[in-house]
Design an enzyme around this catalytic site. Structure first.
Site, mmCIF file in Angstrom:
data_model
loop_
_atom_site.group_PDB
_atom_site.id
_atom_site.type_symbol
_atom_site.label_atom_id
_atom_site.label_comp_id
_atom_site.label_asym_id
_atom_site.label_seq_id
_atom_site.Cartn_x
_atom_site.Cartn_y
_atom_site.Cartn_z
ATOM 1 N N ASN A 113 0.785 -1.177 -0.144
ATOM 2 C CA ASN A 113 0.034 -0.181 -0.031
ATOM 3 C C ASN A 113 0.820 1.222 -0.263
ATOM 4 O OD1 ASN A 113 -0.787 2.082 2.598
ATOM 5 N ND2 ASN A 113 0.109 -0.137 3.281
ATOM 6 N N PHE A 117 -1.742 8.448 4.148
ATOM 7 C CA PHE A 117 -2.476 8.878 5.240
ATOM 8 C C PHE A 117 -3.663 9.479 4.820
ATOM 9 C CE2 PHE A 117 1.390 9.720 8.320
ATOM 10 C CZ PHE A 117 1.435 8.267 8.518
ATOM 11 N N SER A 192 5.461 5.083 8.900
ATOM 12 C CA SER A 192 4.883 4.946 7.764
ATOM 13 C C SER A 192 5.837 5.193 6.546
ATOM 14 C CB SER A 192 3.607 5.705 7.567
ATOM 15 O OG SER A 192 2.581 4.912 8.219
ATOM 16 N N ASN A 194 5.139 5.946 3.461
ATOM 17 C CA ASN A 194 4.495 6.662 2.205
ATOM 18 C C ASN A 194 3.948 8.194 2.285
ATOM 19 O OD1 ASN A 194 3.912 4.185 0.957
ATOM 20 N ND2 ASN A 194 2.429 3.916 2.525
ATOM 21 N N THR A 195 4.723 8.839 3.533
ATOM 22 C CA THR A 195 4.640 10.112 3.628
ATOM 23 C C THR A 195 6.112 10.548 3.759
ATOM 24 O OG1 THR A 195 2.686 10.362 4.954
ATOM 25 C CG2 THR A 195 4.112 12.090 5.354
ATOM 26 N N LYS A 234 5.544 3.528 17.173
ATOM 27 C CA LYS A 234 5.395 2.479 16.108
ATOM 28 C C LYS A 234 6.749 2.711 15.262
ATOM 29 C CE LYS A 234 2.541 0.362 12.891
ATOM 30 N NZ LYS A 234 1.048 0.128 12.282
ATOM 31 N N ASN A 263 5.836 -1.432 11.454
ATOM 32 C CA ASN A 263 4.910 -1.100 10.373
ATOM 33 C C ASN A 263 5.386 -1.949 9.310
ATOM 34 O OD1 ASN A 263 3.353 1.074 8.825
ATOM 35 N ND2 ASN A 263 3.877 2.236 10.500
HETATM 36 C C1 LIG Z 1 -3.779 -0.858 3.445
HETATM 37 C C2 LIG Z 1 -2.838 -0.682 4.795
HETATM 38 C C3 LIG Z 1 -2.876 0.820 5.351
HETATM 39 C C4 LIG Z 1 -2.203 0.948 6.342
HETATM 40 N N1 LIG Z 1 -2.184 2.232 7.035
HETATM 41 C C5 LIG Z 1 -1.545 2.327 8.135
HETATM 42 C C6 LIG Z 1 -1.756 3.347 8.708
HETATM 43 O O1 LIG Z 1 -2.296 4.475 8.457
HETATM 44 N N2 LIG Z 1 -0.783 3.774 9.982
HETATM 45 C C7 LIG Z 1 -0.034 2.732 10.568
HETATM 46 O O2 LIG Z 1 0.656 2.899 11.484
HETATM 47 N N3 LIG Z 1 -0.022 1.660 9.824
HETATM 48 C C8 LIG Z 1 -0.761 1.483 8.603
HETATM 49 N N4 LIG Z 1 -0.607 0.076 8.121
HETATM 50 C C9 LIG Z 1 0.215 -0.850 8.619
HETATM 51 C C10 LIG Z 1 -0.275 -1.912 9.620
HETATM 52 O O3 LIG Z 1 -0.723 -1.348 10.700
HETATM 53 C C11 LIG Z 1 0.747 -2.820 10.019
HETATM 54 O O4 LIG Z 1 1.725 -2.450 10.863
HETATM 55 C C12 LIG Z 1 1.356 -3.751 8.908
HETATM 56 O O5 LIG Z 1 0.556 -3.779 7.839
HETATM 57 C C13 LIG Z 1 2.001 -5.114 9.256
HETATM 58 O O6 LIG Z 1 0.937 -5.919 9.836
HETATM 59 P P1 LIG Z 1 0.477 -7.079 8.870
HETATM 60 O O7 LIG Z 1 1.519 -7.746 7.975
HETATM 61 O O8 LIG Z 1 -0.542 -7.954 9.809
HETATM 62 O O9 LIG Z 1 -0.440 -6.179 7.869
HETATM 63 C C14 LIG Z 1 -1.387 -0.197 6.859
HETATM 64 C C15 LIG Z 1 -1.148 -1.487 6.426
HETATM 65 C C16 LIG Z 1 -2.102 -1.618 5.330
HETATM 66 C C17 LIG Z 1 -1.936 -3.129 4.622
#
Ligand SMILES: Cc1cc2nc3c(=O)[nH]c(=O)nc-3n(C[C@H](O)[C@H](O)[C@H](O)COP(=O)(O)O)c2cc1C
Length: 352
Positions: A113, A117, A192, A194-195, A234, A263
Site C-alpha cells: 500500500n 495517510f 509509515s 508513504n509520507t 510505532k 509497520n
Molecule cells: C492498506 C494498509 C494501510 C495501512 N495504514 C496504516 C496507517 O495508516 N498507519 C499505520 O501505522 N500503519 C498502517 N498500516 C500498517 C499496519 O498497521 C501494520 O503495521 C502492517 O500492515 C503489518 O502488519 P500485517 O502484516 O499484519 O498487515 C497499513 C497497512 C495496510 C496493509
C-alpha cells in the site's frame, strides 16, 4: 463464510473491497440485532492481559490503517478484537496518494500500500469517537449491570503531508490534545513509508525532540482529565541495528509506555507476484521474518521495562502464539484479515 465471500471481494480492486467491508461493519453497528448476531458468531473467549495500565480482554488487536477514520469501531469490536487502533489520523483532512494505491499480492499472501495517510482529519474522527449520551431509563438500568471489559481503542497519530518535519511536533501535539479525552492509548506513528521524510523522525535527535515534548503534554492532559494516557511509538522494520538502538534508547528515556514493532517494509525480497514492483509498504507473510527479527531485538533491548506490541506478518494462530512466546505482550493483525477473514481473531484467541 469467508471462503465464499473472499473470491468475490478479490475480484474488486483492493481499496474498493476494503471500503465495502468497512461500510458493512458500519451498517452492522448501527443495527443492534445485526451487531448482536456478529458478536454471537465471532465473540472470543476472554484471555485478559494488562499492559500500560489497561486491561485488554485478549491480546489480539486490529493494526492501524484498517479503520483510519473510526467509522466502524463498534462493528470491528464485535469481531472479537481486544483492541482496535484507529488512524492514522492527521490534524487536517487530506486525500492521500492517487488511486490505485493498494495492491494484493495473492501468491505471496501480501499487500503493498502507498495510501499516504488519507484522513478525514482530527475533528471528524473525534466526532466518531464521542460516546453518545445515554439518557433513557433502560440505558441507565443497563449501566447498573456489571459490564464486560470493553474493546480498548487506541488512536494512531500522524502528521499532515504539508507539514515539514521541523514542525511535525505541532501536528502531534495538537492530535495528542484532541484525542486525549477519547483514546485509551495513543500511538506516535513515525514509521509509515508513504509520507515523504516521516521515517526520519525515528532518528535520535528528531525523535528525542518529538517524544520529550509529547511526554510533557501527555502529563498535562493526564492531570487535566484525571486519566492515564499511555503513549506508544510505532517503528519501521527497516531500521538498521544502530538506528533501532538509538530509537529504543530515546523511547525509554522519554518515558514512553510501549513500542509497536512493526509497520510495513520497503524491502521486496523473495516475492513472486506480478505486483511486487509497486511502490509502497509491504505487509503480510513476506514481512513475518523481518518483524520477528525486530521483535527479538526490541524485547532484548527494553528488558521488560515497557511492553512490546508485535505486528507484521501475523497470518495464523501459530504466528500469533510465537510472537507472544517471543515476549510480545500484545499482537496486531491487518493483512491476515484480508487473506483469512474475520474469523482469524477468534481462532487466534482460542488457540492461546
Ligand atoms: C492498506 C494498509 C494501510 C495501512 N495504514 C496504516 C496507517 O495508516 N498507519 C499505520 O501505522 N500503519 C498502517 N498500516 C500498517 C499496519 O498497521 C501494520 O503495521 C502492517 O500492515 C503489518 O502488519 P500485517 O502484516 O499484519 O498487515 C497499513 C497497512 C495496510 C496493509
Amino acid at each position: 463464510m469467508y471462503r465464499l465471500l473472499r473470491p468475490l471481494l478479490f475480484r474488486l480492486d483492493a481499496e474498493t473491497a476494503h471500503v465495502l467491508t468497512l461500510y458493512a461493519l458500519r451498517f452492522t453497528q448501527a443495527v443492534p440485532p445485526a451487531l448482536g448476531l456478529v458478536k454471537l458468531l465471532y465473540s472470543a473467549p476472554s484471555k485478559s492481559v494488562t499492559a500500560f495500565g489497561l486491561t485488554f480482554k485478549n491480546p489480539v488487536g486490529l493494526a492501524a490503517g484498517y479503520d483510519k477514520d473510526a467509522l466502524a469501531v463498534k462493528g470491528l469490536g464485535a469481531l472479537g478484537f481486544g483492541h482496535i487502533e484507529v488512524g492514522t489520523v492527521t490534524p487536517m483532512p487530506q486525500s492521500g496518494n492517487p488511486k490505485p494505491r493498494v495492491f494484493r499480492l495473492v501468491e505471496d499472501e501480501a499487500v503493498i500500500n502507498r495510501m499516504g495517510f488519507p484522513s478525514r482529519g482530527s475533528a471528524f474522527v473525534q466526532k466518531q469517537l464521542t460516546p453518545v449520551q445515554r439518557t433513557s431509563t433502560f440505558e441507565l438500568l443497563l449501566k447498573l449491570k456489571p459490564r464486560k471489559p470493553n474493546t480498548i481503542v487506541g488512536v494512531n497519530l500522524g502528521k499532515n503531508k504539508s507539514t515539514p518535519n521541523e514542525q511535525a511536533v505541532f501536528d502531534y501535539l495538537t492530535l495528542l490534545q484532541d484525542f486525549a479525552p477519547f483514546a485509551d492509548y495513543l500511538t506516535i506513528n513515525v514509521s509509515s513509508p508513504n509520507t515523504v521524510g516521516l521515517r526520519q523522525l525515528q532518528g535520535r535527535e528528531a525523535l528525542e525532540g518529538l517524544l520529550t515534548q509529547l511526554h510533557a503534554q501527555r502529563q498535562l492532559e493526564e492531570a487535566r482529565l484525571d486519566k492515564r494516557l499511555p503513549l506508544l511509538v510505532k517503528l519501521a522494520p527497516d531500521l538498521t541495528d544502530p538506528e533501532l538502538d538509538d530509537a529504543l534508547d530515546v523511547i525509554l528515556r522519554a518515558g514512553m509506555d510501549g513500542v509497536i514493532a512493526t509497520n510495513t517494509t520497503l524491502a521486496r525480497e523473495g516475492l513472486r507476484s506480478a505486483r511486487a514492483g509497486e511502490t509502497g509498504g509491504l505487509s503480510g507473510s513476506p514481512l513475518r521474518g523481518k518483524s520477528e527479527a525486530m521483535l527479538e531485538k526490541v524485547v532484548r533491548r527494553v528488558e521488560g521495562k515497557i511492553p512490546v506490541v508485535s505486528a507484521g506478518g501475523i497470518m495464523s494462530p501459530t504466528d500469533a502464539k510465537r510472537r507472544l512466546d517471543m515476549g510480545a505482550t500484545l499482537v496486531q493483525v491487518y493483512t491476515g484479515l484480508v487473506y483469512a477473514g474475520p474469523g482469524l481473531v477468534k481462532k487466534i484467541v482460542r488457540a492461546l
